[in-house]
Scaffold this motif. Structure first.
Motif, PDB file in Angstrom:
ATOM      1  N   SER A 222      23.055  35.926  48.214  1.00 43.62           N
ATOM      2  CA  SER A 222      22.765  37.288  47.765  1.00 43.62           C
ATOM      3  C   SER A 222      21.401  37.420  47.110  1.00 43.62           C
ATOM      4  O   SER A 222      20.895  38.533  46.941  1.00 43.62           O
ATOM      5  CB  SER A 222      23.837  37.744  46.776  1.00 43.62           C
ATOM      6  N   GLY A 223      20.794  36.305  46.699  1.00 46.05           N
ATOM      7  CA  GLY A 223      19.516  36.367  46.007  1.00 46.05           C
ATOM      8  C   GLY A 223      19.635  36.656  44.522  1.00 46.05           C
ATOM      9  O   GLY A 223      18.624  36.818  43.836  1.00 46.05           O
TER      10      GLY A 223
ATOM     11  N   GLY B  74      34.764  36.235  39.233  1.00 46.15           N
ATOM     12  CA  GLY B  74      35.271  37.543  38.845  1.00 46.15           C
ATOM     13  C   GLY B  74      34.560  38.726  39.444  1.00 46.15           C
ATOM     14  O   GLY B  74      34.878  39.875  39.107  1.00 46.15           O
ATOM     15  N   PHE B  75      33.595  38.486  40.356  1.00 41.74           N
ATOM     16  CA  PHE B  75      32.845  39.596  40.934  1.00 41.74           C
ATOM     17  C   PHE B  75      33.013  39.696  42.450  1.00 41.74           C
ATOM     18  O   PHE B  75      32.260  40.401  43.115  1.00 41.74           O
ATOM     19  CB  PHE B  75      31.359  39.464  40.597  1.00 41.74           C
ATOM     20  N   ALA B  76      33.991  38.992  43.003  1.00 42.85           N
ATOM     21  CA  ALA B  76      34.189  39.029  44.455  1.00 42.85           C
ATOM     22  C   ALA B  76      34.495  40.441  44.939  1.00 42.85           C
ATOM     23  O   ALA B  76      34.117  40.821  46.054  1.00 42.85           O
ATOM     24  CB  ALA B  76      35.315  38.078  44.859  1.00 42.85           C
ATOM     25  N   HIS B  77      35.189  41.250  44.098  1.00 45.06           N
ATOM     26  CA  HIS B  77      35.512  42.622  44.506  1.00 45.06           C
ATOM     27  C   HIS B  77      34.269  43.492  44.616  1.00 45.06           C
ATOM     28  O   HIS B  77      34.308  44.556  45.237  1.00 45.06           O
ATOM     29  CB  HIS B  77      36.498  43.242  43.506  1.00 45.06           C
ATOM     30  N   LEU B  78      33.153  43.013  44.054  1.00 43.78           N
ATOM     31  CA  LEU B  78      31.872  43.714  44.175  1.00 43.78           C
ATOM     32  C   LEU B  78      30.994  43.083  45.255  1.00 43.78           C
ATOM     33  O   LEU B  78      29.840  43.486  45.416  1.00 43.78           O
ATOM     34  CB  LEU B  78      31.139  43.698  42.836  1.00 43.78           C
ATOM     35  N   GLY B  79      31.532  42.093  45.965  1.00 45.87           N
ATOM     36  CA  GLY B  79      30.763  41.424  47.011  1.00 45.87           C
ATOM     37  C   GLY B  79      29.817  40.366  46.499  1.00 45.87           C
ATOM     38  O   GLY B  79      28.908  39.933  47.227  1.00 45.87           O
ATOM     39  N   VAL B  80      30.014  39.900  45.254  1.00 45.37           N
ATOM     40  CA  VAL B  80      29.128  38.894  44.670  1.00 45.37           C
ATOM     41  C   VAL B  80      29.802  37.530  44.735  1.00 45.37           C
ATOM     42  O   VAL B  80      30.885  37.343  44.170  1.00 45.37           O
ATOM     43  CB  VAL B  80      28.792  39.241  43.201  1.00 45.37           C
TER      44      VAL B  80
END
Length: 309
Positions: free
Chosen positions: A148-149, A34-40
């Motif tokens: 991403s760390g 659910g966080f792909a739109h934030l680049g996660v």
């Protein structure tokens, strides 16, 4: 009434000490969707079915956090007694210096060491502890994201991992739940597209015609392959677009990459096909020098059918 010393001892009793992590070990659950739109990236266990099984064996929810070991080699010391289970790539296991089995709940006594050897085949082994690994969640997940760390750092000697001593709601009701043997050269289903039109006619068929070898620079981001390069019909690269789990991306060098759990949410190289989600765990268990084959997912609608204009 308990004093401060009792509270400190209770906290210490909830710890697992990493004596040796093996080549690469991380905490993983089922990821942070659910966080792909934030680049996660989603992250999570590379072989999610194995983690789910390990959790079920100790009565945990399937989403509980466990430890993902790469090529085994770990030594863990338990401050308090706990139920544990190991699944995934089969390894020799000892608990308190006694042989123990895979795919079954095993009791680790207080102060006992759980030792995991090197798997003869397969890559990733999963350890679940009753109650789950209790590191602090980040964006709703306890997973380590190697790209991403985000999340807890990879385990190292001296790391102390908390776990919940309160028993979960589920009971331990299974003595043994063996997994199927890992295939040495799996044939994984490939759904063509969404950018198969960037390749020459017959490129997908050629991709499925011969096996590919896994290269040493593979990791949790993606499995890099060595073999026939799919012939391109169009030059240049795409504007960055979404990348699903299992995407088979072809960079300029022509050698395909199968994206795994820590893959970037977007990418600019064309994706010739996507590995069926049920087959991605098989890819995640391949080690350098192993091989895989692609086979057409005959009954699956091509990804290009869903492409937006």
């Amino acid at each position: 009434m308990s004093g401060t010393g009792d509270r400190g001892r209770l906290i210490e009793d909830r710890l697992i000490e990493v004596v040796a992590p093996g080549p690469y070990a991380t905490v993983q659950d089922l990821g942070r969707p659910g966080f792909a739109h934030l680049g996660v990236p989603r992250s999570g266990a590379a072989d999610a079915p194995s983690l789910r099984l390990a959790n079920r064996l100790v009565g945990n929810p399937e989403s509980a956090a466990g430890i993902e070991l790469t090529l085994g080699g770990a030594v863990l010391r338990f401050a308090a007694g706990a139920w544990a289970a190991l699944t995934g790539a089969p390894c020799p296991v000892t608990v308190a210096r006694r042989p123990a089995g895979m795919c079954a709940p095993v009791w680790v006594p207080a102060g006992g060491e759980l030792r995991v050897g090197v798997p003869p085949h397969g890559l990733r082994t999963y350890l679940a502890v009753r109650g789950g690994i209790g590191v602090a969640p980040v964006l709703g997940s306890r997973s380590t994201d190697s790209l991403s760390g985000i999340g807890p750092p990879p385990l190292r000697a001296g790391t102390a991992l908390p776990f919940e001593t309160d028993p979960p709601a589920g009971a331990i009701g299974v003595d043994l739940a063996p997994q199927r043997p890992l295939p040495r050269c799996p044939a994984v289903r490939l759904v063509p597209g969404p950018r198969d039109d960037w390749f020459a006619p017959g490129a997908v068929a050629a991709l499925c015609a011969a096996p590919y070898e896994i290269t040493p620079d593979s990791n949790r981001v993606g499995v890099r392959l060595r073999g026939a390069a799919p012939e391109r019909a169009r030059e240049g690269e795409l504007p960055s677009e979404g990348m699903p789990l299992g995407a088979v991306q072809v960079p300029p060098g022509g050698q395909p990459i199968v994206f795994l759990a820590d893959h970037p949410p977007t990418g600019g190289y064309p994706v010739i096909g996507v590995v069926a989600s049920g087959d991605v765990p098989l890819v995640a268990q391949l080690r350098p020098g192993d091989r895989l084959r692609f086979r057409p997912a005959q009954e699956t609608k091509p990804m290009s059918s869903y492409r937006r204009s």
